[in-house]
Design a protein around this motif. Structure first.
Motif, PDB file in Angstrom:
ATOM      1  N   LEU A   8     -14.174  25.907  54.509  1.00  0.00           N
ATOM      2  CA  LEU A   8     -13.285  25.432  53.451  1.00  0.00           C
ATOM      3  C   LEU A   8     -12.437  26.569  52.878  1.00  0.00           C
ATOM      4  N   ALA A   9     -13.010  27.750  52.751  1.00  0.00           N
ATOM      5  CA  ALA A   9     -12.250  28.890  52.245  1.00  0.00           C
ATOM      6  C   ALA A   9     -11.138  29.256  53.217  1.00  0.00           C
ATOM      7  N   HIS A  10     -11.422  29.257  54.495  1.00  0.00           N
ATOM      8  CA  HIS A  10     -10.407  29.565  55.494  1.00  0.00           C
ATOM      9  C   HIS A  10      -9.307  28.504  55.490  1.00  0.00           C
ATOM     10  N   PHE A  11      -9.684  27.249  55.388  1.00  0.00           N
ATOM     11  CA  PHE A  11      -8.713  26.156  55.330  1.00  0.00           C
ATOM     12  C   PHE A  11      -7.808  26.299  54.102  1.00  0.00           C
ATOM     13  N   ALA A  12      -8.395  26.585  52.943  1.00  0.00           N
ATOM     14  CA  ALA A  12      -7.618  26.715  51.713  1.00  0.00           C
ATOM     15  C   ALA A  12      -6.673  27.906  51.780  1.00  0.00           C
ATOM     16  N   GLN A  13      -7.129  29.002  52.355  1.00  0.00           N
ATOM     17  CA  GLN A  13      -6.278  30.183  52.451  1.00  0.00           C
ATOM     18  C   GLN A  13      -5.114  29.936  53.401  1.00  0.00           C
ATOM     19  N   THR A  14      -5.370  29.330  54.518  1.00  0.00           N
ATOM     20  CA  THR A  14      -4.323  29.092  55.514  1.00  0.00           C
ATOM     21  C   THR A  14      -3.323  28.050  55.034  1.00  0.00           C
ATOM     22  N   TRP A  15      -3.787  26.868  54.686  1.00  0.00           N
ATOM     23  CA  TRP A  15      -2.882  25.788  54.311  1.00  0.00           C
ATOM     24  C   TRP A  15      -2.357  25.953  52.900  1.00  0.00           C
ATOM     25  N   GLY A  16      -3.081  26.664  52.054  1.00  0.00           N
ATOM     26  CA  GLY A  16      -2.557  26.977  50.725  1.00  0.00           C
ATOM     27  C   GLY A  16      -1.332  27.864  50.826  1.00  0.00           C
ATOM     28  N   LEU A  17      -1.395  28.852  51.706  1.00  0.00           N
ATOM     29  CA  LEU A  17      -0.247  29.722  51.928  1.00  0.00           C
ATOM     30  C   LEU A  17       0.926  28.921  52.485  1.00  0.00           C
ATOM     31  N   TYR A  19       1.530  25.774  52.106  1.00  0.00           N
ATOM     32  CA  TYR A  19       2.001  24.902  51.029  1.00  0.00           C
ATOM     33  C   TYR A  19       2.916  25.666  50.079  1.00  0.00           C
ATOM     34  N   PHE A  20       2.497  26.838  49.628  1.00  0.00           N
ATOM     35  CA  PHE A  20       3.296  27.592  48.673  1.00  0.00           C
ATOM     36  C   PHE A  20       4.577  28.147  49.301  1.00  0.00           C
ATOM     37  N   VAL A  21       4.552  28.490  50.563  1.00  0.00           N
ATOM     38  CA  VAL A  21       5.780  28.907  51.247  1.00  0.00           C
ATOM     39  C   VAL A  21       6.746  27.724  51.312  1.00  0.00           C
ATOM     40  N   GLY A  22       6.242  26.547  51.608  1.00  0.00           N
ATOM     41  CA  GLY A  22       7.082  25.352  51.636  1.00  0.00           C
ATOM     42  C   GLY A  22       7.682  25.037  50.279  1.00  0.00           C
ATOM     43  N   VAL A  23       6.877  25.115  49.235  1.00  0.00           N
ATOM     44  CA  VAL A  23       7.382  24.866  47.882  1.00  0.00           C
ATOM     45  C   VAL A  23       8.445  25.905  47.516  1.00  0.00           C
TER      46      VAL A  23
END
Length: 51
Positions: A8-17, A19-23
């Motif tokens: 879950l930590a790896h998923f949040a770090q990867t897709w969180g980044l 997401y924020f790049v997209g925003v």
């Protein structure tokens, strides 16, 4: 640490980044859009108005 937490930590770090790049790109495109120039210019002059 548990495997679930690491996954879950790896998923949040990867897709969180991602997401924020997209925003960031959406906000940048909105701010630099030529069709919004008049509105932003008017907002920039608003504190100087004598109304």
């Amino acid at each position: 640490m548990s495997d679930t937490y690491m996954m879950l930590a790896h998923f949040a770090q990867t897709w969180g980044l991602a997401y924020f790049v997209g925003v960031f790109l959406v906000v940048l495109a909105y701010a630099l859009s030529p069709s919004r120039k008049g509105r932003f210019d008017a907002a920039a002059r608003l504190p100087l108005s004598e109304d």
